[in-house]
Design an enzyme around this catalytic site. Structure first.
Site, PDB file in Angstrom:
ATOM      1  N   TYR A  64       0.824  -1.204   0.000  1.00  0.00           N
ATOM      2  CA  TYR A  64       0.000   0.000   0.000  1.00  0.00           C
ATOM      3  C   TYR A  64       0.859   1.256   0.000  1.00  0.00           C
ATOM      4  CZ  TYR A  64      -3.204   3.628   1.572  1.00  0.00           C
ATOM      5  OH  TYR A  64      -3.926   4.778   1.671  1.00  0.00           O
ATOM      6  N   GLY A  71      -5.887   5.452  -0.167  1.00  0.00           N
ATOM      7  CA  GLY A  71      -7.292   5.486   0.202  1.00  0.00           C
ATOM      8  C   GLY A  71      -8.165   4.746  -0.785  1.00  0.00           C
TER       9      GLY A  71
END
Length: 511
Positions: A64, A71
């Site tokens: 990530y 997000g």
């Protein structure tokens, strides 16, 4: 901007083998000469977590913020390049959109405390930032540069993204820092003046600097440190009231409090009794068998404040010394773990509880002030402690201030930790509001200190009245921790003296 830290300044060690306390953070945030040093264990952990990132990338694992968007854009591929190279700074663009925010700029000690809290998290070795990033942040801290950080903008969900982004952007030469005169200075100019190069950030470096709870944790840590001192001051002032009014100490008997079993109550009762009996047992002749609750139940109330402070400290210091990133890199298992350690609910709950406790301490102190100003309770002193009642009003005006401050504190004691508002394209569909809770808790320390200062001034006035025969009873010398106070023989404005006592009692030296 302040001068770089002196080579012989105090040293604060950072790493997985150190445990920072709220007082450690407060002291280092206020001392310009503080030096920060990573331990050997921190150096090893930083290198190991960086290697874990490299192994994950080599294995083709999605990471990530490194190989993905942020997000709700997590499914977007951003390409394989993660490290910053000349002419290509992916980390800079990653945090640019977070340079928003609103409101006043956070005070310098709070910003420095935030920098310390984030560095301690990175030093745990679960963030996979380059070790050189940690070194560069320490250089900025020791150069005395204070990034300009708006107080409003964090929801405490993905940590404190906006305030931490303003700090991180200053490292890169973007944004602004706050000069010693309060004016804003371009960050690039400030770095150049300090002899520092702007920091070049890879995507993981950038996310590691902003994706955590350091801002709320800093506010909460400073609130806990201040709250401890103010609690001790409230207990000591209560003991002085017992001593000056000649209240029976039966309500402070250790046996009474041990029978109930709350450790905080036992400790508060002992602290109050130590001051109350400093000159021996007070002569309780003429006092009621049972005092009003603001005196008789003070150990129970302040003891409960003690318990809330202890609970808040436990949560805040755990947060301060933990890994609050996403993802978390497990160096031992060479793995990358995606989750939500940046969610600030623990700090939010701790701050709300602390806020509640500080507010009730203010309510108690204002009621004790009323005891001193009321002729039917103050042991033969004139009403409002006026030197000559009628022509003078004594402490009438100061009590209005204390009462108004109680109203302010009550208004600001509303829960924030359950005020979730979904945002971020519904990716952050439940948020902690930890930064709001922690700012409010920290904000309660000044009005509480002010109420306690008014109470202390009133006690000093009572001793002056007695010393000159205008009130019944002895006039013992006051303790050294109470500043000198000239008697109010003729009404005068007490604002400056109240502010002076408040500042003294908020400062770490008051402990």
């Amino acid at each position: 901007m302040s001068e770089p830290s002196a080579p012989d300044g105090p040293v604060l060690q950072l790493g997985p083998d150190t445990t920072l306390t709220c007082e450690d953070v407060e002291a280092a945030s206020r001392a310009d000469a503080t030096r920060l040093r990573t331990t050997d264990a921190a150096e090893e952990a930083l290198a190991s977590s960086r290697m874990a990132l490299k192994r994950a990338r080599k294995a083709g694992r999605p990471v990530y913020g490194v190989t993905t968007g942020l997000g709700p854009l997590v499914d977007e591929d951003v390409g394989p390049d993660e490290d910053a190279t000349p002419g290509d700074e992916p980390g800079r663009t990653l945090i640019a959109h977070l340079g928003a925010g609103a409101g006043s700029f956070a005070p310098p000690p709070l910003v420095r405390a935030t920098m310390i809290a984030r560095l301690q998290t990175l030093a745990q070795g679960h963030s996979a930032v380059r070790p050189a990033v940690v070194d560069a942040v320490i250089e900025v801290f020791e150069a005395g540069l204070i990034p300009a950080v708006p107080e409003i903008g964090s929801l405490g969900a993905s940590g404190d993204l906006t305030p931490l982004a303003h700090i991180a952007r200053a490292y890169t030469g973007e944004g602004a820092v706050v000069a010693s005169d309060g004016e804003l200075v371009d960050a690039a100019e400030a770095l150049d003046e300090a002899g520092l190069d702007p920091l070049r950030l890879g995507r993981r470096d950038a996310l590691g600097l902003v994706n955590g709870t350091a801002f709320m944790t800093a506010y909460a840590a400073l609130a806990v440190a201040r709250g401890r001192r103010l609690l001790e001051r409230a207990e000591a002032l209560t003991g002085l009231i017992y001593r000056l009014l000649g209240c029976s100490t039966e309500a402070l008997d250790a046996r009474l409090h041990r029978a109930r079993g709350h450790a905080g109550q036992v400790r508060s009762a002992a602290a109050i009794r130590a001051v109350a009996t400093q000159d021996g047992e007070p002569d309780a002749e003429g006092r009621p068998l049972q005092e009003v609750y603001s005196l008789r139940c003070a150990p129970q109330i302040l003891g409960a404040v003690r318990e809330q402070l202890r609970h808040a400290r436990d949560l805040v210091e755990t947060e301060l010394n933990g890994a609050v990133d996403n993802p978390v890199f497990d160096a031992d298992g060479a793995d990358v773990l995606h989750g939500g350690n940046f969610q600030g609910q623990q700090v939010a709950f701790a701050a709300d509880a602390l806020n509640e406790a500080l507010t009730q301490a203010g309510v108690l102190a204002e009621r004790q002030l009323d005891v001193l100003l009321s002729p039917d309770q103050n042991g033969g002193a004139p009403p409002l402690l006026a030197w000559e009642p009628g022509p003078n009003s004594g402490f009438g005006g100061t009590q209005l201030t204390a009462t108004a401050l109680v109203a302010e504190m009550r208004n600001d004691a509303q829960m924030a930790a359950t005020s979730s508002i979904p945002t971020n394209g519904d990716n952050q569909d439940i948020v902690s509001m930890g930064a709001l809770a922690a700012r409010r808790a920290h904000g309660q320390t000044r009005p509480l200190a002010t109420i306690l200062s008014v109470l202390g001034l009133a006690l000093a006035q009572l001793t002056h009245l007695r010393a000159e025969g205008r009130a019944e009873g002895p006039a013992p010398s006051l303790p050294d921790w109470m500043p000198a106070f000239a008697p109010v023989r003729e009404d005068r404005a007490l604002r400056a003296e109240i502010d002076d006592w408040t500042d003294r009692w908020l400062a770490p030296s008051a402990s």
